[in-house]
Design a protein around this motif. Structure first.
Motif, PDB file in Angstrom:
ATOM      1  N   ALA A 149       0.819  -1.215   0.000  1.00  0.00           N
ATOM      2  CA  ALA A 149       0.000   0.000   0.000  1.00  0.00           C
ATOM      3  C   ALA A 149       0.852   1.265   0.000  1.00  0.00           C
ATOM      4  N   VAL A 150       1.977   1.215   0.719  1.00  0.00           N
ATOM      5  CA  VAL A 150       2.878   2.377   0.784  1.00  0.00           C
ATOM      6  C   VAL A 150       3.858   2.381  -0.379  1.00  0.00           C
ATOM      7  N   SER A 151       4.367   1.219  -0.761  1.00  0.00           N
ATOM      8  CA  SER A 151       5.430   1.129  -1.761  1.00  0.00           C
ATOM      9  C   SER A 151       4.921   1.275  -3.189  1.00  0.00           C
ATOM     10  N   PHE A 152       3.657   0.921  -3.431  1.00  0.00           N
ATOM     11  CA  PHE A 152       3.129   0.916  -4.793  1.00  0.00           C
ATOM     12  C   PHE A 152       1.839   1.727  -4.961  1.00  0.00           C
ATOM     13  N   GLU A 153       1.077   1.901  -3.864  1.00  0.00           N
ATOM     14  CA  GLU A 153      -0.282   2.440  -4.003  1.00  0.00           C
ATOM     15  C   GLU A 153      -0.474   3.820  -3.399  1.00  0.00           C
ATOM     16  N   GLY A 154       0.590   4.494  -3.023  1.00  0.00           N
ATOM     17  CA  GLY A 154       0.499   5.898  -2.649  1.00  0.00           C
ATOM     18  C   GLY A 154      -0.025   6.209  -1.270  1.00  0.00           C
ATOM     19  N   ALA A 155      -0.187   5.233  -0.386  1.00  0.00           N
ATOM     20  CA  ALA A 155      -0.663   5.524   0.966  1.00  0.00           C
ATOM     21  C   ALA A 155       0.406   6.294   1.740  1.00  0.00           C
ATOM     22  N   LEU A 156      -0.015   7.344   2.433  1.00  0.00           N
ATOM     23  CA  LEU A 156       0.916   8.184   3.185  1.00  0.00           C
ATOM     24  C   LEU A 156       0.652   8.174   4.685  1.00  0.00           C
ATOM     25  N   HIS A 157      -0.531   7.734   5.078  1.00  0.00           N
ATOM     26  CA  HIS A 157      -0.899   7.767   6.497  1.00  0.00           C
ATOM     27  C   HIS A 157      -1.598   6.466   6.881  1.00  0.00           C
ATOM     28  N   LEU A 158      -1.639   6.222   8.172  1.00  0.00           N
ATOM     29  CA  LEU A 158      -2.272   5.019   8.701  1.00  0.00           C
ATOM     30  C   LEU A 158      -3.728   4.936   8.256  1.00  0.00           C
ATOM     31  N   ASP A 159      -4.409   6.063   8.268  1.00  0.00           N
ATOM     32  CA  ASP A 159      -5.805   6.100   7.855  1.00  0.00           C
ATOM     33  C   ASP A 159      -5.963   5.679   6.388  1.00  0.00           C
ATOM     34  N   ASP A 160      -5.033   6.093   5.524  1.00  0.00           N
ATOM     35  CA  ASP A 160      -5.080   5.694   4.115  1.00  0.00           C
ATOM     36  C   ASP A 160      -5.056   4.178   3.976  1.00  0.00           C
ATOM     37  N   ILE A 161      -4.221   3.549   4.794  1.00  0.00           N
ATOM     38  CA  ILE A 161      -4.044   2.096   4.698  1.00  0.00           C
ATOM     39  C   ILE A 161      -5.258   1.362   5.250  1.00  0.00           C
ATOM     40  N   LEU A 162      -5.665   1.704   6.472  1.00  0.00           N
ATOM     41  CA  LEU A 162      -6.709   0.942   7.152  1.00  0.00           C
ATOM     42  C   LEU A 162      -8.105   1.220   6.604  1.00  0.00           C
ATOM     43  N   ALA A 163      -8.319   2.411   6.061  1.00  0.00           N
ATOM     44  CA  ALA A 163      -9.658   2.765   5.583  1.00  0.00           C
ATOM     45  C   ALA A 163      -9.869   2.525   4.105  1.00  0.00           C
ATOM     46  N   ARG A 164      -8.790   2.591   3.292  1.00  0.00           N
ATOM     47  CA  ARG A 164      -8.994   2.540   1.849  1.00  0.00           C
ATOM     48  C   ARG A 164      -8.169   1.474   1.125  1.00  0.00           C
ATOM     49  N   ARG A 165      -6.865   1.307   1.428  1.00  0.00           N
ATOM     50  CA  ARG A 165      -6.119   0.240   0.747  1.00  0.00           C
ATOM     51  C   ARG A 165      -6.596  -1.116   1.264  1.00  0.00           C
ATOM     52  N   LEU A 166      -6.670  -1.265   2.596  1.00  0.00           N
ATOM     53  CA  LEU A 166      -7.399  -2.359   3.213  1.00  0.00           C
ATOM     54  C   LEU A 166      -8.764  -1.771   3.581  1.00  0.00           C
ATOM     55  N   ARG A 167      -9.685  -2.605   4.053  1.00  0.00           N
ATOM     56  CA  ARG A 167     -10.976  -2.043   4.501  1.00  0.00           C
ATOM     57  C   ARG A 167     -11.215  -2.367   5.971  1.00  0.00           C
ATOM     58  N   VAL A 168     -10.106  -2.359   6.725  1.00  0.00           N
ATOM     59  CA  VAL A 168     -10.146  -2.762   8.130  1.00  0.00           C
ATOM     60  C   VAL A 168     -11.063  -1.853   8.950  1.00  0.00           C
ATOM     61  N   SER A 169     -11.182  -0.591   8.549  1.00  0.00           N
ATOM     62  CA  SER A 169     -11.974   0.351   9.343  1.00  0.00           C
ATOM     63  C   SER A 169     -13.456   0.027   9.335  1.00  0.00           C
ATOM     64  N   ILE A 170     -13.903  -0.790   8.364  1.00  0.00           N
ATOM     65  CA  ILE A 170     -15.325  -1.141   8.341  1.00  0.00           C
ATOM     66  C   ILE A 170     -15.583  -2.647   8.344  1.00  0.00           C
ATOM     67  N   ASP A 171     -14.523  -3.480   8.299  1.00  0.00           N
ATOM     68  CA  ASP A 171     -14.789  -4.917   8.282  1.00  0.00           C
ATOM     69  C   ASP A 171     -14.171  -5.667   9.456  1.00  0.00           C
ATOM     70  N   THR A 172     -13.835  -4.938  10.527  1.00  0.00           N
ATOM     71  CA  THR A 172     -13.425  -5.581  11.774  1.00  0.00           C
ATOM     72  C   THR A 172     -14.251  -4.979  12.910  1.00  0.00           C
ATOM     73  N   TRP A 173     -14.522  -5.798  13.929  1.00  0.00           N
ATOM     74  CA  TRP A 173     -15.399  -5.354  15.014  1.00  0.00           C
ATOM     75  C   TRP A 173     -14.852  -4.126  15.734  1.00  0.00           C
ATOM     76  N   ASP A 174     -13.517  -4.041  15.852  1.00  0.00           N
ATOM     77  CA  ASP A 174     -12.953  -2.905  16.591  1.00  0.00           C
ATOM     78  C   ASP A 174     -12.586  -1.745  15.668  1.00  0.00           C
ATOM     79  N   ARG A 175     -13.028  -1.817  14.404  1.00  0.00           N
ATOM     80  CA  ARG A 175     -12.794  -0.773  13.393  1.00  0.00           C
ATOM     81  C   ARG A 175     -11.298  -0.574  13.107  1.00  0.00           C
ATOM     82  N   GLY A 176     -10.480  -1.581  13.431  1.00  0.00           N
ATOM     83  CA  GLY A 176      -9.067  -1.522  13.085  1.00  0.00           C
ATOM     84  C   GLY A 176      -8.145  -1.035  14.180  1.00  0.00           C
TER      85      GLY A 176
END
Length: 572
Positions: A481-508
């Motif tokens: 996500a950081v090396s190829f897909e332009g993510a710059l912040h933790l939120d970029d990774i957990l909310a959009r490159r992965l979907r952890v913010s909406i598909d885990t019980w603790d929201r990531g």
């Protein structure tokens, strides 16, 4: 394997900003949602020099918060808008068959019939017309009427006595955030300069003409002037804000809030997706496009004139969705079943009606002053048409003969070779030691770019381990996500490159520390920066949870604004 040009990371971002500051562009696109990314790809694939800037992250606004469907829009048939439906169905076919078969796939739906006799004729006629318009366009085009018995075989969780039959048909679906990011990467592959955390703070003028923009680098704290022959405003619900910079508007945009919830797959017993009509719109119960473990349910359609960056879902929104879903279910859903919630804003062209459900879903493209093109409205599925129209308008203001759009024939990064890799997925699993289900998951997220991700694992076998707190994902996906897909912040990774913010019980929240430490060396974070990123993510989750307990939009918005922006210089 990805072309080196399509790689987005901190190094390519800095280089893109330097290049934009050093030369005059043909086209500068503001906004890296699906339409802005599409416009950058359209212009770049015509041979134009292009810059794409985004204040936050790719797809961080509306384009990561849709229903995850590519569809013609059954509701527009009710408005007799056949041209919009036909256009969307044609684009659905392109997305599914040509542009990104690795990201999009057909999904089967049943429309349960709740009123004896009336629904079968009324709904059947509408879906029949839909099939005729969409014949041969990406999905099986023959709908099927189901008896009550056959409907209950497909949808055993139906409320007894409420469902008297059904109609089966198909739509398309995708993970919108990854799709938008892949469009931006494809634009970069064709030469576009792509920079996120790059906020336009003013437009540069020569007389009446717009000749560029002042761009603030929110990571480095510097400002640059980007000169461009034409500027395309593709900022969606922020369209009016950019129009104010020139003091003239081509049209007015009304934001409409759409809320979705995510619930576990075992809470609804159905072999297909479900769709029903509410008093305001349609309600979809959709198999989650990136995981077999969940349903995505939505949506609402209500006016929103509060914070645009972080629209808040209130308790009333969630209850509305639960109530309408439960009208079909024998075992009702409760608030305790909700794993994730997200809210997005549709940029609708404002009209005479105060009801956003009645506003046009068509798009408009204007040039209110020389050098500036504004594109707004539309729907996710027709992003490519909107992008083409915007670039066509920009081309009118450029010298020389410019080639016509070719994006209907330009597959996205990861599409080339995808089918062959899918066919050999068992051999890939055998070679890599990953199980077949994991390989299928990766192919559905990366397509043929899976080879780059597997290279990361070969270089560091520990990256084949699941992410702590989010075991559906591998550590390699975080690094990628950081090396190829332009993510710059933790939120970029957990909310959009992965979907952890909406598909885990603790929201990531459990995954946040491990992910932050994993990417810290790639993003140059010291211990203090790691702590800031984790704390910001915690505050974001806390604010969202709090907003979802509030009774209305005003109190929900106030609660959501309790979390500050992670990007320095971005105001709420």
């Amino acid at each position: 394997m990805a072309s080196q040009n399509s790689v987005l990371n901190p190094t390519t971002r800095a280089r893109a900003l330097d290049e934009m500051a050093a030369r005059e562009l043909d086209v500068l696109v503001i906004g890296a949602g699906v339409v802005g990314a599409g416009a950058a790809l359209d212009a770049a694939s015509r041979g134009l020099t292009v810059g794409l800037v985004e204040a936050r992250d790719m797809a961080s606004g509306t384009s990561s918060r849709s229903s995850k469907l590519v569809h013609g829009g059954l509701r527009y048939l009710k408005q007799l808008n056949f041209s919009l439906v036909f256009e969307a169905l044609r684009e659905r076919s392109l997305i599914l068959d040509t542009l990104c078969p690795h990201l999009a796939r057909p999904v089967e739906f049943v429309y349960p019939l709740e009123r004896r006799g009336i629904d079968r004729g009324y709904v059947g006629l509408g879906i029949g017309v839909y099939d005729v318009l969409g014949a041969g366009k990406g999905v099986p085009s023959h709908h099927k009427h189901l008896s009550k018995r056959k409907t209950l075989e497909s949808f055993p969780g139906a409320k007894r006595g409420a469902v008297h039959g059904g109609i089966k048909f198909y739509e398309g679906q995708l993970d919108d955030a990854r799709h938008t990011m892949m469009i931006a990467r494809t634009a970069a592959e064709y030469g576009a300069y792509v920079a996120t955390s790059a906020r336009v703070v003013d437009l540069v003028r020569q007389g009446e003409r717009v000749v560029g923009a002042t761009v603030r680098d929110l990571e480095a704290g510097r400002e640059i002037t980007v000169r461009a022959k034409t500027v395309v405003n593709a900022t969606g619900v922020w369209t009016d804000d950019v129009q104010k910079m020139v003091g003239k508007s081509g049209f007015r945009v009304q934001a409409s809030k759409g809320v979705h919830i995510v619930v576990p797959r075992d809470r609804i017993q159905s072999r297909t997706g479900l769709i029903t009509e509410t008093e305001k719109s349609l309600l979809f119960i959709i198999p989650c496009p990136w995981s077999d473990d969940f349903w995505v349910i939505g949506t609402t359609d209500t006016p929103w004139d509060l914070d645009k960056a972080h629209p808040a879902a209130s308790q009333a929104d969630i209850d509305y969705i639960l109530d309408h879903a439960n009208s079909l279910l024998e075992t009702p859903l409760t608030r305790d079943d909700v794993v994730g919630v997200y809210a997005g804003l549709r940029p609708l062209l404002a009209g005479e009606s105060d009801q956003t459900s009645k506003l046009s879903r068509e798009h408009a493209c204007v040039s209110p002053v020389p050098g500036l093109v504004i594109i707004a409205g539309g729907k996710y599925t027709t992003y490519r048409v909107m992008a083409e129209d915007a670039v066509n308008e920009a081309v009118k203001q450029l010298p020389g003969k410019i080639p016509a759009s070719c994006t209907d024939r330009v597959p996205l990064v990861g599409a080339d070779g995808y089918q062959a890799l899918w066919n050999t997925r068992e051999r890939i699993a055998e070679r890599t030691g990953l199980d077949v289900a994991r390989v299928e998951h990766l192919l559905g997220r990366f397509g043929s770019d899976i080879s780059d991700l597997l290279d990361l694992i070969e270089q560091d076998p520990s990256l084949a381990e699941p992410v702590e707190g989010a075991p559906k994902y591998l550590k390699a996906e975080v690094v990628y996500a950081v090396s190829f897909e332009g993510a710059l912040h933790l939120d970029d990774i957990l909310a959009r490159r992965l979907r952890v913010s909406i598909d885990t019980w603790d929201r990531g929240e459990a995954a946040a520390p491990a992910v932050a430490k994993l990417v810290a060396p790639l993003l140059g974070w010291d211990d203090a920066a790691v702590d800031r990123e984790i704390e910001h993510y915690h505050q974001r989750v806390t604010a969202e949870r709090e907003s979802q307990l509030q009774v209305d939009d005003m109190t929900a918005d106030a609660a959501r604004l309790g979390a500050p922006e992670v990007r320095v210089g971005v105001s709420a």
